[in-house]
Design a protein around this motif. Structure first.
Motif, mmCIF file in Angstrom:
data_model
loop_
_atom_site.group_PDB
_atom_site.id
_atom_site.type_symbol
_atom_site.label_atom_id
_atom_site.label_comp_id
_atom_site.label_asym_id
_atom_site.label_seq_id
_atom_site.Cartn_x
_atom_site.Cartn_y
_atom_site.Cartn_z
ATOM 1 N N VAL A 12 3.753 -5.181 -8.651
ATOM 2 C CA VAL A 12 2.378 -4.850 -9.011
ATOM 3 C C VAL A 12 2.386 -3.549 -9.797
ATOM 4 N N ASN A 13 1.648 -3.523 -10.888
ATOM 5 C CA ASN A 13 1.467 -2.314 -11.679
ATOM 6 C C ASN A 13 -0.039 -2.135 -11.818
ATOM 7 N N LYS A 14 -0.642 -1.421 -10.876
ATOM 8 C CA LYS A 14 -2.094 -1.241 -10.869
ATOM 9 C C LYS A 14 -2.423 0.212 -10.569
ATOM 10 N N VAL A 15 -3.370 0.746 -11.347
ATOM 11 C CA VAL A 15 -3.807 2.124 -11.188
ATOM 12 C C VAL A 15 -5.319 2.120 -11.026
ATOM 13 N N ARG A 37 -3.242 -0.391 -15.831
ATOM 14 C CA ARG A 37 -1.815 -0.407 -15.527
ATOM 15 C C ARG A 37 -1.142 0.762 -16.230
ATOM 16 N N ILE A 38 -0.018 1.186 -15.684
ATOM 17 C CA ILE A 38 0.751 2.281 -16.273
ATOM 18 C C ILE A 38 1.647 1.721 -17.370
#
Length: 146
Positions: free
Chosen positions: A4-7, A80-81
């Motif tokens: 997961v890539n979540k900000v 996302r980052i």
């Protein structure tokens, strides 16, 4: 294994959005968001630490951001980052990290955002299209009969 890539950021804009256009005509808006945390340091004094985040919006979200976001506004952003690698003018490889926004929600009051200030629409929404019906005013109980 899944990843997961979540900000999620909740902070204040450091400056007005900067907008540019790709050769295709699609808009890109860039902002900076400040997030802060307060804590007691080893000496027992309250300390505030501010972190700055670079955020990019693309397409319709870029248009909305450029129209409604202003320096100092509180804003909620999900995305996302992404890390970009580039070579500077001296030939040194460098990296920059940014948030690519997928969702944005304006926070705070409607004043100062370019949104209509009239309250006759019956909705307590913001300029970002996040509308919710206002609760009905509390009614008074009927007066007792004489």
């Amino acid at each position: 294994m899944a990843s997961v890539n979540k900000v999620i950021l909740l902070g204040n804009l450091g400056r007005d959005p900067e907008v540019r256009y790709m050769p295709s005509g699609d808009p890109i808006a860039n902002i900076t968001i400040a997030t802060s945390r307060r804590y007691k340091n080893k000496a027992g004094e309250m300390t505030e630490e501010t972190e700055w985040h670079r955020v990019s919006f693309f397409g319709r979200l870029a248009e909305i951001a450029s129209q409604y976001l202003k320096k100092g506004n509180p804003v909620y952003v999900e995305g996302r980052i992404r890390t970009n690698k580039y070579t500077d003018k001296d030939g040194i490889e460098k990296y920059s990290t940014e948030i690519v926004a997928s969702e944005m929600q304006l926070l705070g009051g409607r004043e100062g955002r370019g949104a209509p200030s009239g309250d006759d629409d019956g909705y307590g929404g913001d300029a970002g299209g996040n509308y919710a019906p206002r609760p009905a005013p509390a009614s008074r109980p009927p007066a007792p009969a004489a």
